[in-house]
Motif scaffolding. Sequence first.
Motif, PDB file in Angstrom:
ATOM      1  N   ALA A   2       0.832  -1.212   0.000  1.00  5.87           N
ATOM      2  CA  ALA A   2       0.000   0.000   0.000  1.00  5.87           C
ATOM      3  C   ALA A   2       0.862   1.256   0.000  1.00  5.87           C
ATOM      4  CB  ALA A   2      -0.930  -0.018   1.219  1.00  5.87           C
ATOM      5  N   LEU A  41      -5.675   0.180  -0.449  1.00  3.40           N
ATOM      6  CA  LEU A  41      -5.105  -1.163  -0.634  1.00  3.40           C
ATOM      7  C   LEU A  41      -4.695  -1.802   0.687  1.00  3.40           C
ATOM      8  CD1 LEU A  41      -2.875  -0.511  -3.781  1.00  3.40           C
ATOM      9  CD2 LEU A  41      -5.053  -1.736  -3.680  1.00  3.40           C
ATOM     10  N   TRP A  42      -4.581  -1.017   1.743  1.00  6.61           N
ATOM     11  CA  TRP A  42      -4.230  -1.573   3.060  1.00  6.61           C
ATOM     12  C   TRP A  42      -5.244  -2.633   3.502  1.00  6.61           C
ATOM     13  CZ3 TRP A  42      -0.086  -1.143   6.205  1.00  6.61           C
ATOM     14  CH2 TRP A  42      -0.236  -1.601   7.522  1.00  6.61           C
ATOM     15  N   SER A  67      -3.223   1.444  -8.651  1.00  6.76           N
ATOM     16  CA  SER A  67      -4.022   0.956  -7.524  1.00  6.76           C
ATOM     17  C   SER A  67      -5.095  -0.016  -7.995  1.00  6.76           C
ATOM     18  CB  SER A  67      -4.668   2.140  -6.792  1.00  6.76           C
ATOM     19  OG  SER A  67      -3.679   3.018  -6.312  1.00  6.76           O
TER      20      SER A  67
END
Length: 367
Positions: A2, A41-42, A67
């Motif tokens: 991320a 994205l974490w 992303s």
Amino acid sequence: MAGAAMALSAAVSWVKGPNGLLETAPTPILATVSAGVAALLWWRRRWPGAVAVAIMVGYVVAFTPLSLSVAMYTVGTAYRRVRTLVVFAAGAFVADLAGLVAGSSPASGLRDSFYVLALIMGMLVVGYGVGVRHDLATEAKAKAEGLEREQHLLTQHAQAEERARIAREMHDVVAHRVGNIVLSAGALKVSPVAREAPQVAKAAEQIREDGHHALEELREILGVLTPGRAAVRAPYFPQPDASQLASLVEQARGRGQSARLEVNGHPEALPPAVQRAIYRIVQEALTNAAKHAPGAAVDLNVDCRLEGVHVGATNGPSDREAGLELPPSGGYGLAGLTERVELLGGTLTAGPHGDSFRVSAFLPLPS
């Protein structure tokens, strides 16, 4: 992942011109929004579908192909239903088309949109392949573990059957014959011949006692070998220890052996496993001397030191005539003693020593 996506998305916003709905916004704002979209994205592992949909929206707003590619890769690894993957692929196509329509700068050309679409769909396919491979590896591992457990169970079953077979044979053959020896010795003890010859009565009693102890130990072994008899096996009797060395030597003398025992220290204070090993070494040395060198003198010594116990047994050559039939021997006595001593961390040697035969063992003691 991320953090890297956030940094690269922000850098792309500075290098490439504005795009998406924010094409007229200042570059710092566009970079901040792109990094914020990448920050989603974490949570891609926990909610892959929701994160992918959110990043699709962010793609339309701020043109974030990197992303979206990572999000589609995660979707491919997380889902296996083709219908679900087709839905996400269609959503990515719509998002790419919406980004093309929303932008009016040269950076939002049709060719760039096709490149981005190929990247996104390629990452979805790659993620699906990786996920399938992971599933196959997991399935193969589970199958291998199942086969290993099955093989272990089959081995245990075979061992249990073999132990039961050995127990039956020992009971049918050994126990039967030893029982007959005990009964014959008891009958000899009370016979008229024994009344007239006390030494015969003494020898018969010795044979009867030895046979009785042998039957007790045999029943204990049968209880261990027979499956399901752990709770109903023969009553447990005390295991031999170093305090019984003197009586063991005295029994050998009663059988006509010339045996001498020398003890230095207090072996009865040693750990039980070491005491049993000492007893079995002395017992095996006396038995071997009686079988292979009848009439020979046996010198036994037990030397207790700080570092360990030294046990030695030496017997000279036989003083009987050659041709005397020896009792049957399987040759497992010394091998079993060697294994017992090695399990305790010690060493055992046995072999000719001049005209004699010597057994020497060292048993280390815990510090």
